[in-house]
Enzyme design. Sequence first.
Site, PDB file in Angstrom:
ATOM      1  N   GLU A 143       0.821  -1.145  -0.058  1.00 45.48           N
ATOM      2  CA  GLU A 143       0.035  -0.098  -0.017  1.00 45.48           C
ATOM      3  C   GLU A 143       0.995   1.047   0.188  1.00 45.48           C
ATOM      4  O   GLU A 143       1.778   1.627   0.753  1.00 45.48           O
ATOM      5  CB  GLU A 143      -1.097   0.140   1.205  1.00 45.48           C
ATOM      6  CG  GLU A 143      -1.590   1.362   1.469  1.00 45.48           C
ATOM      7  CD  GLU A 143      -2.665   1.395   2.526  1.00 45.48           C
ATOM      8  OE1 GLU A 143      -3.494   2.151   2.645  1.00 45.48           O
ATOM      9  OE2 GLU A 143      -2.215   0.742   3.518  1.00 45.48           O
ATOM     10  N   ASP A 178      -5.619   2.852  -1.582  1.00 50.00           N
ATOM     11  CA  ASP A 178      -6.335   3.668  -0.572  1.00 50.00           C
ATOM     12  C   ASP A 178      -6.468   5.025  -1.481  1.00 50.00           C
ATOM     13  O   ASP A 178      -5.579   5.745  -1.687  1.00 50.00           O
ATOM     14  CB  ASP A 178      -5.400   3.764   0.467  1.00 50.00           C
ATOM     15  CG  ASP A 178      -6.096   4.201   1.665  1.00 50.00           C
ATOM     16  OD1 ASP A 178      -6.900   5.590   1.340  1.00 50.00           O
ATOM     17  OD2 ASP A 178      -6.182   4.036   2.999  1.00 50.00           O
ATOM     18  N   GLN A 206      -9.291   1.274  -0.265  1.00 54.19           N
ATOM     19  CA  GLN A 206      -9.725   1.621   1.136  1.00 54.19           C
ATOM     20  C   GLN A 206     -10.084   3.350   0.922  1.00 54.19           C
ATOM     21  O   GLN A 206      -9.669   3.754  -0.176  1.00 54.19           O
ATOM     22  CB  GLN A 206      -8.599   1.523   2.254  1.00 54.19           C
ATOM     23  CG  GLN A 206      -8.591   0.318   2.465  1.00 54.19           C
ATOM     24  CD  GLN A 206      -7.223   0.358   3.656  1.00 54.19           C
ATOM     25  OE1 GLN A 206      -6.094   0.846   3.297  1.00 54.19           O
ATOM     26  NE2 GLN A 206      -7.426  -0.630   4.625  1.00 54.19           N
ATOM     27  N   GLU A 246     -11.738   2.933   6.059  1.00 55.57           N
ATOM     28  CA  GLU A 246     -10.803   3.158   7.029  1.00 55.57           C
ATOM     29  C   GLU A 246     -10.752   4.774   7.248  1.00 55.57           C
ATOM     30  O   GLU A 246      -9.815   5.442   7.084  1.00 55.57           O
ATOM     31  CB  GLU A 246      -9.455   2.734   6.493  1.00 55.57           C
ATOM     32  CG  GLU A 246      -8.211   2.531   7.569  1.00 55.57           C
ATOM     33  CD  GLU A 246      -6.934   2.304   6.868  1.00 55.57           C
ATOM     34  OE1 GLU A 246      -6.094   1.520   7.748  1.00 55.57           O
ATOM     35  OE2 GLU A 246      -6.566   2.698   5.723  1.00 55.57           O
TER      36      GLU A 246
END
Length: 270
Positions: A143, A178, A206, A246
Amino acid sequence: MPRFAANLSMLYPELDFLDRFEAAARDGFQGVEYLFPYAYPAQELKARLDANGLQQVLFNAPPGDWDAGERGLACHPGREAEFRAAWARALDYAQALGCPRVHVMAGLLPTGVSREAARAAYLGNLRHAAATAGERGVKALIEPINTRDIPGFFLNRQDDAHAIVEEVGSPHLKVQFDLYHCQVVEGDVAMKIRQYLPTGRVGHFQIAGVPQRHEPDVGEVNYPYLFEVIDEVAASSGWDGWVGCEYRPARGAVPGGTSAGLGWLRARQG
């Protein structure tokens, strides 16, 4: 419509961690993720998942000494044995929880280590992680994280992450995309979804509002539009993963604050 997973490390902060599973299921989530499972026996976590009809979709491998500021071991030359032991523990938990994805945190660039040396260590550790993950039916994820939230983090950009996955060349290594981190570092998020989702290298999304990391309907990012982009590209590419929520509820630890802030999700569910 994307499948949404509650991140139990951030959502429902007014509740004890083990009570957050029931709260997530009550709010309509079918999957959960969180940072780390290791403070609890795997059988206890599995019991909570099963009792609430939830799927574990993601967690992180052990990050080293978190309390001392470590944020992963994968880019640290000389700590390969420690990385492998931590990764083996992560895979044991993944198998016990039926979790198909584990995030390999790159870590902070070590003091006195060149990016070239750190990258070489990172690639070696990722090759090991991908190979052993494949043996367990698990995907290893990397990530890119923005350096405002984690200053000094080794991996920050989507193009770097995808280049690394290509270089490792394993079907068991994917990118954890993300959208919050991407917006902070790069922007142009919709075009990056269109660029990268069809490649097959995206293993998980995310979300969080930008800039304060609250609900996705708070801030500068038009998430309803981005969800439509994900739906469109997923339909043509066959992607069927999860979107992890998140974010930090804007109401903080006020009882019921997480649930009260889920209007964006209820709107998606119709």
